[in-house]
Write an enzyme that holds these catalytic residues in place. Structure first.
Site, PDB file in Angstrom:
ATOM      1  N   PRO A   1     -16.241  -2.086   1.372  1.00 29.76           N
ATOM      2  CA  PRO A   1     -17.738  -2.521   1.525  1.00 29.76           C
ATOM      3  C   PRO A   1     -18.346  -1.328   0.782  1.00 29.76           C
ATOM      4  O   PRO A   1     -19.559  -0.965   0.961  1.00 29.76           O
ATOM      5  CB  PRO A   1     -17.363  -1.895   3.345  1.00 29.76           C
ATOM      6  CG  PRO A   1     -16.348  -1.547   3.759  1.00 29.76           C
ATOM      7  CD  PRO A   1     -15.639  -1.505   2.604  1.00 29.76           C
ATOM      8  N   LEU A   2     -18.060  -0.104   0.541  1.00 25.24           N
ATOM      9  CA  LEU A   2     -18.837   0.379   0.686  1.00 25.24           C
ATOM     10  C   LEU A   2     -18.611   0.916  -1.504  1.00 25.24           C
ATOM     11  O   LEU A   2     -18.953   2.117  -2.225  1.00 25.24           O
ATOM     12  CB  LEU A   2     -18.408   2.609   0.641  1.00 25.24           C
ATOM     13  CG  LEU A   2     -18.632   2.808   2.119  1.00 25.24           C
ATOM     14  CD1 LEU A   2     -18.224   4.153   2.198  1.00 25.24           C
ATOM     15  CD2 LEU A   2     -20.246   2.603   2.998  1.00 25.24           C
TER      16      LEU A   2
ATOM     17  N   GLY B   1     -16.540   3.838  -2.606  1.00 20.26           N
ATOM     18  CA  GLY B   1     -17.542   5.337  -2.319  1.00 20.26           C
ATOM     19  C   GLY B   1     -18.767   4.971  -3.568  1.00 20.26           C
ATOM     20  O   GLY B   1     -19.057   6.017  -2.881  1.00 20.26           O
TER      21      GLY B   1
ATOM     22  N   TYR C   1       0.971  -0.886   0.292  1.00 29.82           N
ATOM     23  CA  TYR C   1       0.096  -0.379   0.025  1.00 29.82           C
ATOM     24  C   TYR C   1       1.375   1.564  -0.372  1.00 29.82           C
ATOM     25  O   TYR C   1       1.885   1.189   0.911  1.00 29.82           O
ATOM     26  CB  TYR C   1      -1.264   0.088   1.523  1.00 29.82           C
ATOM     27  CG  TYR C   1      -2.047  -1.070   1.143  1.00 29.82           C
ATOM     28  CD1 TYR C   1      -2.532  -1.755  -0.096  1.00 29.82           C
ATOM     29  CD2 TYR C   1      -2.473  -0.976   2.196  1.00 29.82           C
ATOM     30  CE1 TYR C   1      -3.490  -2.556   0.320  1.00 29.82           C
ATOM     31  CE2 TYR C   1      -3.773  -2.480   2.370  1.00 29.82           C
ATOM     32  CZ  TYR C   1      -4.237  -2.560   0.903  1.00 29.82           C
ATOM     33  OH  TYR C   1      -5.259  -3.518   1.574  1.00 29.82           O
TER      34      TYR C   1
HETATM   35  N1  NAP Z   1      -7.675  -8.115   0.448  1.00 29.23           N
HETATM   36  C1  NAP Z   1      -7.543  -6.118  -0.622  1.00 29.23           C
HETATM   37  O1  NAP Z   1      -7.399  -7.021  -1.705  1.00 29.23           O
HETATM   38  C2  NAP Z   1      -8.138  -4.881  -0.341  1.00 29.23           C
HETATM   39  C3  NAP Z   1      -8.932  -4.171  -1.796  1.00 29.23           C
HETATM   40  C4  NAP Z   1      -8.375  -3.031  -1.501  1.00 29.23           C
HETATM   41  C5  NAP Z   1      -9.006  -2.735   0.397  1.00 29.23           C
HETATM   42  N2  NAP Z   1      -8.407  -3.504   1.312  1.00 29.23           N
HETATM   43  C6  NAP Z   1      -8.857  -2.961   2.191  1.00 29.23           C
HETATM   44  O2  NAP Z   1     -10.309  -2.376   2.794  1.00 29.23           O
HETATM   45  C7  NAP Z   1      -9.684  -1.184   2.816  1.00 29.23           C
HETATM   46  C8  NAP Z   1     -11.351  -0.532   2.618  1.00 29.23           C
HETATM   47  O3  NAP Z   1     -11.366  -0.372   1.209  1.00 29.23           O
HETATM   48  P1  NAP Z   1     -12.084   1.082   0.483  1.00 29.23           P
HETATM   49  O4  NAP Z   1     -11.506   2.259   0.846  1.00 29.23           O
HETATM   50  O5  NAP Z   1     -12.119   0.605  -0.599  1.00 29.23           O
HETATM   51  O6  NAP Z   1     -12.926   0.717   0.971  1.00 29.23           O
HETATM   52  P2  NAP Z   1     -14.451   1.504   1.118  1.00 29.23           P
HETATM   53  O7  NAP Z   1     -15.284   1.790   1.689  1.00 29.23           O
HETATM   54  O8  NAP Z   1     -15.648   0.791  -0.235  1.00 29.23           O
HETATM   55  O9  NAP Z   1     -14.176   3.022   0.242  1.00 29.23           O
HETATM   56  C9  NAP Z   1     -13.401   3.777   0.578  1.00 29.23           C
HETATM   57  C10 NAP Z   1     -13.917   5.387   0.129  1.00 29.23           C
HETATM   58  O10 NAP Z   1     -14.693   5.640   0.063  1.00 29.23           O
HETATM   59  C11 NAP Z   1     -14.678   7.133  -0.163  1.00 29.23           C
HETATM   60  N3  NAP Z   1     -15.354   7.145   1.307  1.00 29.23           N
HETATM   61  C12 NAP Z   1     -15.303   6.916   2.341  1.00 29.23           C
HETATM   62  N4  NAP Z   1     -16.705   7.142   3.425  1.00 29.23           N
HETATM   63  C13 NAP Z   1     -17.457   8.015   2.803  1.00 29.23           C
HETATM   64  C14 NAP Z   1     -18.554   8.424   2.871  1.00 29.23           C
HETATM   65  N5  NAP Z   1     -19.292   8.535   4.434  1.00 29.23           N
HETATM   66  N6  NAP Z   1     -18.445   9.291   2.512  1.00 29.23           N
HETATM   67  C15 NAP Z   1     -18.433   9.956   0.958  1.00 29.23           C
HETATM   68  N7  NAP Z   1     -17.408   8.862   0.627  1.00 29.23           N
HETATM   69  C16 NAP Z   1     -16.647   8.055   1.308  1.00 29.23           C
HETATM   70  C17 NAP Z   1     -13.854   7.127   0.184  1.00 29.23           C
HETATM   71  O11 NAP Z   1     -12.881   7.673  -0.958  1.00 29.23           O
HETATM   72  P3  NAP Z   1     -12.832   8.484  -2.174  1.00 29.23           P
HETATM   73  O12 NAP Z   1     -11.452   9.439  -1.638  1.00 29.23           O
HETATM   74  O13 NAP Z   1     -12.846   9.006  -3.034  1.00 29.23           O
HETATM   75  O14 NAP Z   1     -14.235  10.326  -1.503  1.00 29.23           O
HETATM   76  C18 NAP Z   1     -12.710   6.592   0.855  1.00 29.23           C
HETATM   77  O15 NAP Z   1     -11.496   6.564   0.137  1.00 29.23           O
HETATM   78  C19 NAP Z   1      -8.267  -0.785   3.077  1.00 29.23           C
HETATM   79  O16 NAP Z   1      -7.985   0.353   3.391  1.00 29.23           O
HETATM   80  C20 NAP Z   1      -7.713  -1.556   3.035  1.00 29.23           C
HETATM   81  O17 NAP Z   1      -6.652  -2.395   3.882  1.00 29.23           O
HETATM   82  C21 NAP Z   1      -8.260  -4.626   1.232  1.00 29.23           C
END
Ligand code: NAP
Length: 367
Positions: free
Chosen positions: A218-219, A222, A63
């Site tokens: 989970p989102l 976003g 990361y």
């Molecule tokens: N094992 C794997 O292969 C894998 C893959 C991916 C992620 N992960 C882990 O899972 C974690 C979460 O994944 P993800 O970042 O993809 O999760 P997500 O919850 O689907 O997306 C998070 C993004 O959504 C936006 N966001 C979050 N909360 C918000 C809100 N309340 N209102 C408006 N926009 C919001 C932000 O992006 P903007 O910058 O666009 O605003 C944020 O960076 C990562 O940090 C990582 O630790 C693991």
């Protein structure tokens, strides 16, 4: 349901918050650097999560090209909370061009990767060490033997897998059980209202073999916050999905997903909650889910997301979300219905002839 109520992760004695903090967006280096945040913002996010009682933090060696681990190590050391937090990190991705053993899941890379992560994290142990992605090469036996050695060497406390086929996880866990090696306690997989594929194979696998699922994205990156709308080139909105290095929307702007977003908006309005909170609550309360990994690039997003467990989703509204997000099951899962089972067993009932208590108890998340 607050973050300082801790739940057991899988079949283990490890207690974790039901909302885990994702550190993939700590830092601005590397492939996904444009999604990330500065050290100052990342620190504010880390501090707020801790203050809310959270104890479960997710990172990986690749990361932001190692910056995520470095920042996390610094924040943990400076806050003096090493023993309070449960740090997850991962290996698999190659970190040195031209060196095939600086990537993948072989024993040599696992040994190299764990030491490099420990240095960046400024610690002598990782609480939960995960294989990040199946490399299609390394036998499960080699990975499980190495996890066991790392536990015995004191470098990691627990082991798990992320992004692997179901058969591979089942083989790995069965091998560990048969040889009394350290077991897998967690599976980290993508799971949300716009990605429900894991329900067919991985949820029963995790429940049966004692692995707590941690849900990433989970989102939907976003999408489920409601800030994107259908429009030109599939959708518009300001955020990661319109700035993706892997192509606009990362495949998320589809007709089906817009239907899910519309249903989610309706449900969120009905209970006076943000769309992000409802989407996170839905995932966190699905069967088999031990913790949901929340991502935030701004403190205001984290604040919104931290309230995701402060309410109960009414059953009829959950049903509306289930229906809007349902996808036809892939073969052979369409055959495992009550009606089909009744026909196979020829009992005239949908549950077969097993007496109460026959089925093995399903793993319980509650501490
Ligand atoms: N094992 C794997 O292969 C894998 C893959 C991916 C992620 N992960 C882990 O899972 C974690 C979460 O994944 P993800 O970042 O993809 O999760 P997500 O919850 O689907 O997306 C998070 C993004 O959504 C936006 N966001 C979050 N909360 C918000 C809100 N309340 N209102 C408006 N926009 C919001 C932000 O992006 P903007 O910058 O666009 O605003 C944020 O960076 C990562 O940090 C990582 O630790 C693991």
């Amino acid at each position: 349901m607050s973050l300082d109520q801790y739940y057991l992760l899988g079949r283990s004695g490890l207690r974790v918050s039901r909302l885990s903090l994702g550190a993939m967006t700590f830092g601005t280096d590397g492939m996904f650097g444009s999604w990330g945040s500065s050290e100052e913002t990342a620190r504010a996010i880390f501090d707020r999560y801790l203050a809310a009682g959270g104890n479960f933090i997710d990172t990986a060696d690749f990361y932001t090209q190692g910056t995520s681990e470095k920042m996390l190590g610094k924040f943990i050391a400076e806050a003096g909370v090493r023993d309070r937090v449960v740090v997850t990190s991962k290996f698999s991705n190659n970190v040195e061009a031209g060196n095939p053993n600086a990537g993948g899941n072989g024993r040599k890379n696992m040994m190299r990767a764990v030491d490099a992560s420990l240095r960046r994290l400024r610690t002598d142990y990782i609480d939960l060490y995960l294989l990040h992605t199946w490399d299609r090469i390394t036998p499960a036996e080699e990975v499980m033997r190495t996890f066991d050695d790392l536990v015995r060497a004191g470098k990691i406390r627990y082991a798990g897998l992320s992004d692997v086929p179901g058969w591979y996880a089942a083989r790995a866990q069965t091998y560990a059980e048969a040889h009394a090696l350290t077991p897998l306690i967690s599976l980290q997989l993508q799971y949300s209202l716009v990605e429900r594929s894991i329900e067919h194979e991985f949820v029963p696998l995790a429940q049966t073999l004692g692995m707590g699922i941690t849900a990433w994205s989970p989102l939907g990156g976003g999408l489920l916050s409601g800030k994107y709308r259908p429009g030109e080139e599939g959708g518009t909105g300001d955020g990661r999905l319109t700035r993706s290095p892997t192509g606009k929307s990362a495949g998320k702007f589809t007709e089906q997903n817009w239907r899910v977003v519309a249903a989610l908006e309706k449900v969120a309005k009905a209970i006076g909650r943000s769309m992000a909170q409802v989407a996170l609550n839905w995932t966190a309360t699905q069967p088999g889910v031990g913790s949901v990994i929340i991502g935030a690039t701004r403190p205001s997003q984290l604040e919104d997301n931290l309230a995701a467990l402060d309410f109960e989703l009414p059953a009829e509204l959950r049903q509306q979300l289930n229906e809007a997000s349902a996808q036809p099951p892939p073969f052979p899962y369409g055959m495992f219905t009550d009606a089909y089972q009744a026909w196979i067993l020829n009992t005239g009932s949908s549950v077969g002839d097993k007496p109460p208590g026959y089925a093995p108890a399903v793993w319980s998340k509650k501490a």
